[in-house]
Design a protein around this motif. Structure first.
Motif, PDB file in Angstrom:
ATOM      1  N   VAL A   1      58.075   5.197 -86.904  1.00 31.41           N
ATOM      2  CA  VAL A   1      58.668   5.919 -85.776  1.00 31.41           C
ATOM      3  C   VAL A   1      58.204   7.364 -85.818  1.00 31.41           C
ATOM      4  O   VAL A   1      58.148   7.978 -86.886  1.00 31.41           O
ATOM      5  CB  VAL A   1      60.212   5.851 -85.840  1.00 31.41           C
ATOM      6  N   ARG A   2      57.897   7.905 -84.662  1.00 28.99           N
ATOM      7  CA  ARG A   2      57.580   9.332 -84.527  1.00 28.99           C
ATOM      8  C   ARG A   2      58.475   9.874 -83.435  1.00 28.99           C
ATOM      9  O   ARG A   2      58.415   9.405 -82.299  1.00 28.99           O
ATOM     10  CB  ARG A   2      56.113   9.527 -84.178  1.00 28.99           C
ATOM     11  N   GLY A   3      59.319  10.837 -83.805  1.00 24.63           N
ATOM     12  CA  GLY A   3      60.326  11.318 -82.858  1.00 24.63           C
ATOM     13  C   GLY A   3      61.309  10.186 -82.600  1.00 24.63           C
ATOM     14  O   GLY A   3      61.917   9.662 -83.511  1.00 24.63           O
ATOM     15  N   HIS A   4      61.429   9.780 -81.343  1.00 28.93           N
ATOM     16  CA  HIS A   4      62.305   8.664 -80.981  1.00 28.93           C
ATOM     17  C   HIS A   4      61.503   7.448 -80.537  1.00 28.93           C
ATOM     18  O   HIS A   4      62.055   6.506 -79.983  1.00 28.93           O
ATOM     19  CB  HIS A   4      63.271   9.084 -79.872  1.00 28.93           C
ATOM     20  N   ARG A   5      60.203   7.485 -80.764  1.00 32.14           N
ATOM     21  CA  ARG A   5      59.311   6.430 -80.279  1.00 32.14           C
ATOM     22  C   ARG A   5      58.830   5.532 -81.419  1.00 32.14           C
ATOM     23  O   ARG A   5      58.274   6.012 -82.399  1.00 32.14           O
ATOM     24  CB  ARG A   5      58.121   7.090 -79.598  1.00 32.14           C
ATOM     25  N   THR A   6      59.048   4.229 -81.286  1.00 28.20           N
ATOM     26  CA  THR A   6      58.536   3.266 -82.254  1.00 28.20           C
ATOM     27  C   THR A   6      57.050   3.076 -82.000  1.00 28.20           C
ATOM     28  O   THR A   6      56.636   2.736 -80.897  1.00 28.20           O
ATOM     29  CB  THR A   6      59.274   1.922 -82.124  1.00 28.20           C
ATOM     30  N   LEU A   7      56.249   3.305 -83.053  1.00 31.95           N
ATOM     31  CA  LEU A   7      54.797   3.214 -82.926  1.00 31.95           C
ATOM     32  C   LEU A   7      54.259   1.848 -83.327  1.00 31.95           C
ATOM     33  O   LEU A   7      53.289   1.368 -82.739  1.00 31.95           O
ATOM     34  CB  LEU A   7      54.133   4.291 -83.780  1.00 31.95           C
ATOM     35  N   ALA A   8      54.846   1.253 -84.341  1.00 28.86           N
ATOM     36  CA  ALA A   8      54.356  -0.044 -84.818  1.00 28.86           C
ATOM     37  C   ALA A   8      55.399  -0.671 -85.734  1.00 28.86           C
ATOM     38  O   ALA A   8      56.241   0.019 -86.306  1.00 28.86           O
ATOM     39  CB  ALA A   8      53.043   0.118 -85.571  1.00 28.86           C
TER      40      ALA A   8
END
Length: 174
Positions: free
Chosen positions: A107-114
């Protein structure tokens, strides 16, 4: 008489202005309150992440071990996994990783990346040390590992910490 009092008072204040009042009890109390500098060199580690290398210092915090330095690098290790990464020579870099049901989510910030699937940790004796390893992957397979010395101290941590499969290696220096 009043002029004489003012003159004597002014002279007394001028003489005391250059004096330093010291109390051994006060100095001892201040010494208790003011912490002495801590030598962190015994807790120094090398960190490598992509083309970035730096020295970080390990400090125990309630969440695990925090590796950090004056450059603003921060790595939080919970004893098995690197949970947070900030800095690493990149302004604004900040990853947070969670594990649940054999899945590692980046996760980066509030966004799931993988989300990568990971096996259980496996233990293997190797050259008098214990190597814990974990198979993970999504599009590409990789191995996370922790190398533990005979005395139980961690010597090397190597784990993928982002969605681009970039490994981070922390190596104990002392």
């Amino acid at each position: 008489m009043t002029v004489l009092r003012v003159f004597c008072g002014t002279l007394l204040l001028a003489m005391l202005g250059g004096c330093v009042v010291q109390s051994s009890q006060l100095s001892a109390l201040v010494g208790l309150i003011k912490p002495s500098p801590v030598d962190l060199s015994a807790n120094s580690w090398s960190v490598r992440y992509a083309d970035y290398e730096a020295i970080v210092y390990a400090v125990t915090v309630p969440e695990g071990t925090l590796f950090s330095n004056k450059a603003g690098d921060q790595i939080l290790f919970d004893g098995w996994s690197i949970r947070q990464v900030k800095g690493m020579g990149r302004r604004g870099l900040g990853y947070h990783n969670t594990d649940s049901n054999n899945q590692r989510t980046f996760v980066r910030g509030h966004r799931t990346l993988a989300t990568h699937h990971c096996s259980d940790w496996q233990q293997q004796r190797q050259s008098g040390m214990t190597r814990f390893s974990q198979q993970c992957g999504d599009r590409e397979p990789y191995v996370n590992s922790i190398l533990v010395a005979n005395d139980g101290s961690i010597a090397v941590i190597r784990q993928v910490v982002d969605d681009r499969y970039t490994a981070m290696t922390l190596t104990k220096l002392n």
